[in-house]
Design an enzyme around this catalytic site. Structure first.
Site, PDB file in Angstrom:
ATOM      1  N   ASP A  98       0.797  -1.239   0.000  1.00  0.00           N
ATOM      2  CA  ASP A  98       0.000   0.000   0.000  1.00  0.00           C
ATOM      3  C   ASP A  98       0.824   1.281   0.000  1.00  0.00           C
ATOM      4  OD1 ASP A  98       1.107   0.027   2.498  1.00  0.00           O
ATOM      5  OD2 ASP A  98      -0.765  -0.100   3.613  1.00  0.00           O
ATOM      6  N   GLU A 120      -0.378  -9.047  -1.021  1.00  0.00           N
ATOM      7  CA  GLU A 120      -1.042  -8.440   0.140  1.00  0.00           C
ATOM      8  C   GLU A 120      -2.227  -7.585  -0.329  1.00  0.00           C
ATOM      9  OE1 GLU A 120       0.507  -5.406   3.089  1.00  0.00           O
ATOM     10  OE2 GLU A 120       1.257  -7.193   4.058  1.00  0.00           O
ATOM     11  N   GLU A 134      -2.225   5.223   2.621  1.00  0.00           N
ATOM     12  CA  GLU A 134      -2.104   3.803   2.271  1.00  0.00           C
ATOM     13  C   GLU A 134      -3.427   3.154   1.888  1.00  0.00           C
ATOM     14  OE1 GLU A 134      -0.716   5.217   4.947  1.00  0.00           O
ATOM     15  OE2 GLU A 134       1.451   4.931   4.699  1.00  0.00           O
ATOM     16  N   HIS A 213       5.565   5.514  12.984  1.00  0.00           N
ATOM     17  CA  HIS A 213       5.936   6.370  11.856  1.00  0.00           C
ATOM     18  C   HIS A 213       4.763   6.912  11.053  1.00  0.00           C
ATOM     19  CE1 HIS A 213       4.905   3.478   8.686  1.00  0.00           C
ATOM     20  NE2 HIS A 213       5.270   2.561   9.532  1.00  0.00           N
ATOM     21  N   ARG A 215       1.920   8.627   8.956  1.00  0.00           N
ATOM     22  CA  ARG A 215       1.705  10.041   8.603  1.00  0.00           C
ATOM     23  C   ARG A 215       0.579  10.679   9.408  1.00  0.00           C
ATOM     24  NH1 ARG A 215       4.488   9.409   4.119  1.00  0.00           N
ATOM     25  NH2 ARG A 215       5.215  11.248   2.986  1.00  0.00           N
ATOM     26  N   HIS A 246      12.298   5.566  13.387  1.00  0.00           N
ATOM     27  CA  HIS A 246      12.175   5.669  11.923  1.00  0.00           C
ATOM     28  C   HIS A 246      12.913   6.927  11.439  1.00  0.00           C
ATOM     29  CE1 HIS A 246      10.191   6.080   8.005  1.00  0.00           C
ATOM     30  NE2 HIS A 246       9.633   4.887   8.170  1.00  0.00           N
TER      31      HIS A 246
HETATM   32  C1  UD1 Z   1       6.596   4.966   3.911  1.00  0.00           C
HETATM   33  C2  UD1 Z   1       5.222   4.569   3.363  1.00  0.00           C
HETATM   34  C3  UD1 Z   1       4.398   3.873   4.427  1.00  0.00           C
HETATM   35  C4  UD1 Z   1       5.161   2.723   5.053  1.00  0.00           C
HETATM   36  C5  UD1 Z   1       6.522   3.213   5.547  1.00  0.00           C
HETATM   37  C6  UD1 Z   1       7.336   2.052   6.047  1.00  0.00           C
HETATM   38  C7  UD1 Z   1       4.082   5.981   1.703  1.00  0.00           C
HETATM   39  C8  UD1 Z   1       3.293   7.204   1.470  1.00  0.00           C
HETATM   40  N1  UD1 Z   1       4.498   5.783   2.960  1.00  0.00           N
HETATM   41  O1  UD1 Z   1       6.379   5.967   4.916  1.00  0.00           O
HETATM   42  O2  UD1 Z   1       3.202   3.359   3.849  1.00  0.00           O
HETATM   43  O3  UD1 Z   1       4.412   2.210   6.119  1.00  0.00           O
HETATM   44  O4  UD1 Z   1       7.221   3.823   4.460  1.00  0.00           O
HETATM   45  O5  UD1 Z   1       8.407   2.484   6.820  1.00  0.00           O
HETATM   46  O6  UD1 Z   1       4.345   5.235   0.791  1.00  0.00           O
HETATM   47  N2  UD1 Z   1      13.932   8.413   5.261  1.00  0.00           N
HETATM   48  C9  UD1 Z   1      15.301   8.304   5.276  1.00  0.00           C
HETATM   49  N3  UD1 Z   1      15.880   7.099   4.989  1.00  0.00           N
HETATM   50  C10 UD1 Z   1      15.153   5.990   4.724  1.00  0.00           C
HETATM   51  C11 UD1 Z   1      13.753   6.089   4.744  1.00  0.00           C
HETATM   52  C12 UD1 Z   1      13.152   7.313   4.997  1.00  0.00           C
HETATM   53  O7  UD1 Z   1      16.000   9.278   5.513  1.00  0.00           O
HETATM   54  O8  UD1 Z   1      15.725   4.924   4.458  1.00  0.00           O
HETATM   55  C13 UD1 Z   1      13.309   9.727   5.511  1.00  0.00           C
HETATM   56  C14 UD1 Z   1      13.491  10.689   4.325  1.00  0.00           C
HETATM   57  O9  UD1 Z   1      13.644  11.983   4.799  1.00  0.00           O
HETATM   58  C15 UD1 Z   1      12.146  10.551   3.588  1.00  0.00           C
HETATM   59  C16 UD1 Z   1      11.214  10.410   4.750  1.00  0.00           C
HETATM   60  O10 UD1 Z   1      11.899   9.579   5.680  1.00  0.00           O
HETATM   61  O11 UD1 Z   1      11.852  11.660   2.762  1.00  0.00           O
HETATM   62  C17 UD1 Z   1       9.850   9.850   4.431  1.00  0.00           C
HETATM   63  O12 UD1 Z   1       9.918   8.666   3.684  1.00  0.00           O
HETATM   64  P1  UD1 Z   1       8.563   8.148   2.945  1.00  0.00           P
HETATM   65  O13 UD1 Z   1       8.835   6.854   2.284  1.00  0.00           O
HETATM   66  O14 UD1 Z   1       8.010   9.223   2.100  1.00  0.00           O
HETATM   67  O15 UD1 Z   1       7.545   7.983   4.133  1.00  0.00           O
HETATM   68  P2  UD1 Z   1       7.543   6.966   5.339  1.00  0.00           P
HETATM   69  O16 UD1 Z   1       7.004   7.706   6.511  1.00  0.00           O
HETATM   70  O17 UD1 Z   1       8.840   6.285   5.431  1.00  0.00           O
HETATM   71  N1  UDP Z   2      11.536  -3.470  11.148  1.00  0.00           N
HETATM   72  C1  UDP Z   2      12.926  -3.525  11.009  1.00  0.00           C
HETATM   73  N2  UDP Z   2      13.705  -2.695  11.780  1.00  0.00           N
HETATM   74  C2  UDP Z   2      13.165  -1.808  12.663  1.00  0.00           C
HETATM   75  C3  UDP Z   2      11.744  -1.735  12.770  1.00  0.00           C
HETATM   76  C4  UDP Z   2      10.968  -2.572  12.002  1.00  0.00           C
HETATM   77  O1  UDP Z   2      13.444  -4.320  10.222  1.00  0.00           O
HETATM   78  O2  UDP Z   2      13.916  -1.087  13.330  1.00  0.00           O
HETATM   79  C5  UDP Z   2      10.710  -4.353  10.297  1.00  0.00           C
HETATM   80  C6  UDP Z   2       9.612  -5.122  11.006  1.00  0.00           C
HETATM   81  O3  UDP Z   2      10.068  -6.384  11.433  1.00  0.00           O
HETATM   82  C7  UDP Z   2       8.534  -5.241   9.923  1.00  0.00           C
HETATM   83  C8  UDP Z   2       8.763  -4.024   9.057  1.00  0.00           C
HETATM   84  O4  UDP Z   2      10.036  -3.511   9.385  1.00  0.00           O
HETATM   85  O5  UDP Z   2       8.749  -6.382   9.112  1.00  0.00           O
HETATM   86  C9  UDP Z   2       7.705  -2.992   9.304  1.00  0.00           C
HETATM   87  O6  UDP Z   2       8.055  -1.823   8.662  1.00  0.00           O
HETATM   88  P1  UDP Z   2       7.404  -0.423   8.988  1.00  0.00           P
HETATM   89  O7  UDP Z   2       6.865  -0.432  10.366  1.00  0.00           O
HETATM   90  O8  UDP Z   2       8.410   0.602   8.621  1.00  0.00           O
HETATM   91  O9  UDP Z   2       6.237  -0.309   7.904  1.00  0.00           O
HETATM   92  P2  UDP Z   2       4.731  -0.818   7.852  1.00  0.00           P
HETATM   93  O10 UDP Z   2       4.711  -2.284   8.093  1.00  0.00           O
HETATM   94  O11 UDP Z   2       3.964  -0.037   8.851  1.00  0.00           O
HETATM   95  O12 UDP Z   2       4.301  -0.462   6.457  1.00  0.00           O
END
Ligand code: UD1
Ligand code: UDP
Length: 378
Positions: A98, A120, A134, A213, A215, A246
């Site tokens: 999602d 999924e 999502e 994490h 939004r 995160h």
């Molecule tokens: C995204 C997904 C969310 C998912 C989550 C898993 C969307 C809209 N959101 O949210 O569905 O649950 O990932 O974790 O698709 N950043 C880093 N390094 C990284 C990852 C993120 O620096 O490796 C920072 C960056 O500043 C980036 C920000 O996090 O711009 C947001 O990342 P983004 O993927 O847009 O949103 P998430 O909150 O991570």
């Molecule tokens: N996870 C990880 N390291 C962490 C926190 C979570 O590898 O420090 C793994 C966790 O086991 C799960 C996945 O990340 O499989 C969940 O990711 P996240 O919570 O970022 O996204 P969501 O599932 O909410 O989309």
């Protein structure tokens, strides 16, 4: 003749849940030519997973920008994927879940004429703002999908209610359980150096593991969550709270500024997947707003309090091991207290079960893909 398969993902959870599928698809190299494309919607958190599962990308769009926004990210993914589709011309494109990568990649696959396989599929809250964005990413991907791989019977029923044809839906279990079962023994028998040092720091004290994490929790929600964690830490100085934070700046800033100086709260970088599995297993209970953690923790017999008002994963709630607590400070504190002080309640919430799968989801998905190719039913 072998079929060309493109597997696209971009974030940490997609990578964890796609890794065992890539492995399974690659085991049938005479039937499928498999390539991986990462959008790199995440960077460090994606690379952590790629490295643990020994995956390397054939195409890497390298899109992540600091504090990126949905408009730019969506546009960049669709535009960036054009070249990949033009070059590789996949017969089948796999997307997962999602995220913005999921939806934008499905749209790109649709434009290019590739058949879309959604892993999924069918999870729903039917509330378009929760989880945001999502819920709509998943619904819109569902409109574009040719083969829906639903993890549970309930998710299949959601798709049927949207008039999606039954022949296009397979109930497979969630690939997250494949990943978990393939990793858990490895993790326990060979913990990393980081786990050795964290373990020494925790000693024999109980530990609450936290992730967050979403939004819709940014801003006020995180303030209330942090207030609750601080209150819990102060009430129970003998319990550790460990929070791998995160990398989203909208999470990092409030969490480090509000919780950075509390003695028994340990804020750490996101953990490598195996280390996180180890920590889940070591914890007494988990507080999270994560989707994936809601699926994994019941398999490890850990009670989960979910800091959300809705969930698209009702199965573990029905089974009694997961509870929705929202982001109200008082509710979070009260529910944690109950788990710490009421043994009977704790026992009830810590019954191990696997409502999301049996570890064989990927085998079912690949078998069905083969059947579909053979019978040309899609
Ligand atoms: C995204 C997904 C969310 C998912 C989550 C898993 C969307 C809209 N959101 O949210 O569905 O649950 O990932 O974790 O698709 N950043 C880093 N390094 C990284 C990852 C993120 O620096 O490796 C920072 C960056 O500043 C980036 C920000 O996090 O711009 C947001 O990342 P983004 O993927 O847009 O949103 P998430 O909150 O991570
Ligand atoms: N996870 C990880 N390291 C962490 C926190 C979570 O590898 O420090 C793994 C966790 O086991 C799960 C996945 O990340 O499989 C969940 O990711 P996240 O919570 O970022 O996204 P969501 O599932 O909410 O989309």
């Amino acid at each position: 003749m072998s079929k060309k398969v493109l597997v696209i993902f971009g974030t940490r959870p997609e990578a964890i849940k796609m890794a065992p599928l890539v492995k399974e698809l690659k085991a049938f190299s005479s039937d499928f030519e498999v390539r991986i494309c990462v959008t790199a919607q995440h960077r460090e958190m994606l690379d952590q997973v790629m490295s643990f599962f020994n995956l390397s990308a054939d195409y890497d769009l390298d899109l992540m920008k600091p504090d990126q926004n949905l408009f730019q990210l969506t546009a960049d993914i669709v535009t960036g994927l054009k070249g990949v589709f033009d070059t590789y011309k996949p017969d089948y494109t796999f997307v997962h879940g999602d995220t913005t990568t999921t939806f934008a990649a499905s749209l790109a696959a649709f434009y290019s004429g590739s058949r879309i396989c959604h892993i999924e599929a069918g999870l729903r809250t039917f509330n378009k703002y929760s989880p945001f964005p999502e819920e709509m990413n998943r619904q819109l991907t569902g409109r574009l999908t040719d083969l829906h791989f639903a993890p549970t019977e309930q998710s299949k029923q959601n798709l049927l209610r949207e008039n999606i044809s039954e022949e296009s839906i397979q109930v497979t279990g969630n690939t997250v359980i494949d990943a978990l079962l393939q990793s858990v023994e490895k993790v326990k028998s060979n913990p990393s150096d980081l786990i050795h040092s964290l373990s020494a720091k925790l000693g024999n004290k109980e530990m609450i593991l936290v992730t967050g994490h979403r939004r819709e929790n940014h801003g006020e929600g995180f303030m209330r969550i942090c207030k609750a964690l601080k209150e819990i830490a102060e009430s129970y100085p003998d319990i550790w709270i460990v929070y791998p934070v995160h990398l989203n700046p909208n999470v990092q800033k409030p969490v480090y500024s509000l919780l950075g100086s509390t003695d028994n709260i340990l804020l750490i970088d996101p953990l490598d997947y195996p280390d996180f599995v180890w920590m889940m297993d070591r914890s007494k209970l988990i507080i999270t707003d994560s989707g994936g953690v809601q699926e994994e923790a019941p398999s490890l017999g850990k009670p989960v309090l979910v800091m959300r008002d809705t969930t698209e994963r009702p199965e573990a709630i029905l089974a009694g091991t997961v509870k929705l607590v929202g982001t109200n400070t008082e509710t979070i504190v009260t529910e944690v207290q109950k788990l710490i002080t009421d043994n009977e309640h704790y026992e009830k919430m810590s019954q191990a079960h696997n409502p999301y799968g049996d570890g064989k989801a990927c085998a079912r998905i690949v078998k069905h893909l083969m059947d579909s190719v053979l019978s040309e039913t899609i």
